[in-house]
Design an enzyme around this catalytic site. Sequence first.
Site, PDB file in Angstrom:
ATOM      1  CG  ASP A  79     133.786  24.781  65.767  1.00 49.60           C
ATOM      2  OD1 ASP A  79     133.932  26.003  65.610  1.00 49.60           O
ATOM      3  OD2 ASP A  79     134.591  24.079  66.398  1.00 49.60           O
ATOM      4  CG  ASN A 148     139.419  16.915  73.783  1.00 52.39           C
ATOM      5  OD1 ASN A 148     139.729  17.783  72.954  1.00 52.39           O
ATOM      6  ND2 ASN A 148     138.188  16.449  73.895  1.00 52.39           N
ATOM      7  CG  HIS A 150     138.433  19.475  70.278  1.00 49.48           C
ATOM      8  ND1 HIS A 150     137.569  19.657  71.335  1.00 49.48           N
ATOM      9  CD2 HIS A 150     138.897  20.715  69.988  1.00 49.48           C
ATOM     10  CE1 HIS A 150     137.517  20.938  71.653  1.00 49.48           C
ATOM     11  NE2 HIS A 150     138.312  21.592  70.853  1.00 49.48           N
ATOM     12  CD  GLU A 155     134.805  17.208  72.075  1.00 47.44           C
ATOM     13  OE1 GLU A 155     136.047  17.214  71.999  1.00 47.44           O
ATOM     14  OE2 GLU A 155     134.184  17.781  72.977  1.00 47.44           O
TER      15      GLU A 155
HETATM   16  C1  GLP Z   1     137.351  25.133  70.814  1.00 45.19           C
HETATM   17  C2  GLP Z   1     137.007  25.165  69.309  1.00 45.19           C
HETATM   18  C3  GLP Z   1     138.200  24.800  68.517  1.00 45.19           C
HETATM   19  C4  GLP Z   1     139.385  25.536  69.100  1.00 45.19           C
HETATM   20  C5  GLP Z   1     139.758  24.886  70.391  1.00 45.19           C
HETATM   21  C6  GLP Z   1     140.879  25.585  71.135  1.00 45.19           C
HETATM   22  O1  GLP Z   1     136.508  24.361  71.538  1.00 45.19           O
HETATM   23  N1  GLP Z   1     135.912  24.366  68.895  1.00 45.19           N
HETATM   24  O2  GLP Z   1     137.988  25.143  67.158  1.00 45.19           O
HETATM   25  O3  GLP Z   1     140.468  25.445  68.238  1.00 45.19           O
HETATM   26  O4  GLP Z   1     138.642  24.652  71.175  1.00 45.19           O
HETATM   27  O5  GLP Z   1     140.432  26.733  71.792  1.00 45.19           O
HETATM   28  P1  GLP Z   1     141.394  27.794  72.424  1.00 45.19           P
HETATM   29  O6  GLP Z   1     142.107  28.449  71.310  1.00 45.19           O
HETATM   30  O7  GLP Z   1     140.488  28.738  73.152  1.00 45.19           O
HETATM   31  O8  GLP Z   1     142.330  27.060  73.330  1.00 45.19           O
END
Ligand code: GLP
Length: 257
Positions: A79, A148, A150, A155
Amino acid sequence: MITLTALAPAGLQVEPDAARVAERVADALLQALRDGATLGLATGRTMLPVYAALRHRLAALGAPERRALLAGWRSFNLDEYVGLGPEDPRSFARFMQEQLGDPLQLPPGVLQLPDGLAADPQAEARRYGAAVAAAGGIDLQLLGLGNNGHVGFNEPPCSADAPCRSLPLSPATREQNAGAFGGAAGAVPSHAITLGTAEIRAARRLLLVVTGAAKAQVLRRCLLEPPGPELPASWLQGHPGLRVVVDAEAASALPLG
Ligand code: GLP
């Protein structure tokens, strides 16, 4: 009691801490590189120790093998924020460049991501999804987990077969990622482009990586509740190549043993 092995045939692996999780995930990535796999890569804080461990492993190889692995590198990231390009330090493109591109001296363009600066984000999402398909899909997809539920930026609510697309980010996600934007959720871009649950579930193998007590409840729900649109990661259940690697804190709400 529902057994986790029934949900995740390829296994749930609980490691004592995030450092040990990173070691296991880096092992899997190195093996995938040796196998010539097309990698699906992820960003986020969870992946920082993973990429550090992968860099160390690659640095420890003999020069001929390292050169061969890097020459064969093929990856697609999940992404990108709409409106941010690789020059922006908060973009995922820059994250990947700093974590892997620069230290490994990968040629420009090898780390593929959606173009956050594309004039038409939906058209860019279609192009990116088609590029993944043209490459034969993803062999090993690395995944973090949002608070959440995702995966990528899929989302809730999200169907099991959502395609690569541009979509609005939820308030919860903008809050979660505010740290990189000076702490203000309102400063986080309002939209992103993400590979969909369709492309993710089409990957031959999935490697879900979750660390920290803050994600214990959402991990439990994603693995044990019936799959549904309110928890996008729950659509990973039953994937024949799903492997889940977590630390003890993230596993603390799972009914183990
Ligand atoms: C982000 C990314 C995800 C990631 C997630 C967790 O928003 N789009 O690909 O896995 O949230 O992030 P973190 O590892 O910083 O908790």
